[in-house]
Design an enzyme around this catalytic site. Structure first.
Site, PDB file in Angstrom:
ATOM      1  N   ARG A  96       0.812  -1.206   0.000  1.00  0.00           N
ATOM      2  CA  ARG A  96       0.000   0.000   0.000  1.00  0.00           C
ATOM      3  C   ARG A  96       0.851   1.264   0.000  1.00  0.00           C
ATOM      4  NH1 ARG A  96      -3.242   1.985  -2.582  1.00  0.00           N
ATOM      5  NH2 ARG A  96      -4.250  -0.053  -2.501  1.00  0.00           N
ATOM      6  N   LYS A 131       1.994  24.930  -5.245  1.00  0.00           N
ATOM      7  CA  LYS A 131       0.716  24.407  -4.731  1.00  0.00           C
ATOM      8  C   LYS A 131       0.769  22.881  -4.717  1.00  0.00           C
ATOM      9  CE  LYS A 131      -1.725  28.470  -6.416  1.00  0.00           C
ATOM     10  NZ  LYS A 131      -2.736  29.018  -7.358  1.00  0.00           N
ATOM     11  N   LYS A 163       4.733  39.037  -5.409  1.00  0.00           N
ATOM     12  CA  LYS A 163       3.322  38.822  -5.686  1.00  0.00           C
ATOM     13  C   LYS A 163       2.491  40.003  -5.170  1.00  0.00           C
ATOM     14  CE  LYS A 163       1.810  34.560  -5.457  1.00  0.00           C
ATOM     15  NZ  LYS A 163       1.776  34.179  -6.889  1.00  0.00           N
ATOM     16  N   GLU A 190       4.552  39.863 -10.235  1.00  0.00           N
ATOM     17  CA  GLU A 190       3.168  39.594 -10.611  1.00  0.00           C
ATOM     18  C   GLU A 190       2.424  40.921 -10.740  1.00  0.00           C
ATOM     19  OE1 GLU A 190       0.194  36.364  -8.895  1.00  0.00           O
ATOM     20  OE2 GLU A 190       0.350  38.078  -7.542  1.00  0.00           O
ATOM     21  N   ASP A 211      -1.454  38.130 -13.875  1.00  0.00           N
ATOM     22  CA  ASP A 211      -2.335  37.416 -12.946  1.00  0.00           C
ATOM     23  C   ASP A 211      -3.799  37.587 -13.334  1.00  0.00           C
ATOM     24  OD1 ASP A 211      -3.135  36.006 -10.617  1.00  0.00           O
ATOM     25  OD2 ASP A 211      -3.475  37.907  -9.572  1.00  0.00           O
TER      26      ASP A 211
END
Length: 272
Positions: A96, A131, A163, A190, A211
């Site tokens: 597993r 992410k 950002k 960004e 963005d």
């Protein structure tokens, strides 16, 4: 440099085994004779892009592992890609854990390959993001590579990317850029609109992230920038829309879904 035998990957596997096996595999130890030997085969139950096979050498350190297909290979359902020989108890106990890692790695690689195919011939490069599932960044990034994608930064430590929240916290885009110049690193910024794009260009930025621009806005930005900076698109990009963004002329498209939304591939382990 990223590789499947990375210390973070080994530690993750150790934790996964401890989580699953604990004090021992009570079912296997009760059912299977201690001297039993077997060969196990890994094969997909769906068409997929292969990734993560080198993890089997780490998981099955006490066994003999044979990798039959390279990572990045497109497999059809039922096509055996690896086998492992050794004590039956060990094979069943580690089954597993091995499948969990392979299913995630192949899932990311398979989805990535679909995005790569969607922009084929445009000259645009597909990038991943941060992410990723916590603890699985190295595996996720290597799986993206297996699927034909390209890695963006690995973490916060290896690149400067200003950002929107950085801009707001620093008091403006220009101030944020100036604050980052002493790092000596190339700076990516960004931007949310044409005004911020122009401000980034005035700052001499050579890599700009658009963005949540629409494909039409991206095409206009490409024409406006006219090669003064590399342009990257991010935000609300899916398989149905990525081709339009790529054909608008951008250099890069970054897609968080490659690693945060890839469905696990369906893989089986069969024992002889």
């Amino acid at each position: 440099m990223l590789h499947w035998d990375h210390p973070q990957v080994r530690e993750l596997i150790r934790l996964a085994v401890a989580e699953d096996v604990g004090a021992g595999d009570v079912t296997t130890e009760a059912c299977v004779p201690v001297d039993s030997q077997s060969v196990g085969y890994f094969l997909p139950k769906q068409d997929l892009t292969l990734a993560g096979t080198e993890l089997l050498r780490i998981i099955f350190q006490e066994e003999t592992v044979e990798i039959l297909e390279d990572d990045g290979t497109r497999l059809c359902a039922g096509q055996v890609f690896a086998k492992v020989a050794g004590a039956t108890r060990r094979l069943l106990t580690m089954e597993r854990t091995a499948l969990n890692f392979l299913q995630r790695a192949c899932g990311v690689a398979t989805l990535t390959s679909r995005f790569v195919e969607a922009i084929e011939g445009t000259g645009c490069t597909l990038l991943d993001t941060r992410k990723t599932s916590p603890g699985m960044r190295v595996i996720n990034k290597l799986s993206v590579r297996a699927g034909g994608g390209t890695n963006h930064r690995l973490g916060l430590f290896d690149a400067v990317l200003i950002k929107n929240n950085h801009v707001d916290a620093a008091g403006g885009l220009t101030q944020a850029v100036e604050n980052c110049r002493p790092t000596g690193r190339a700076i990516e910024v960004e931007v949310r609109d044409r005004a911020e794009l122009d401000e980034a260009l005035r700052c001499g930025i050579r890599h700009v992230l658009l963005d949540n621009f629409s494909p039409q806005q991206v095409a206009e930005a490409v024409e406006h920038v006219a090669g003064r900076a590399k342009l990257e698109v991010s935000g609300n990009v899916g398989l149905a829309t990525i081709r339009g963004y790529a054909e608008a002329g951008v250099d890069y498209i970054s897609v968080g879904a490659l690693t945060h939304s890839a469905p696990a591939a369906d893989i089986s382990f069969r024992l002889e």
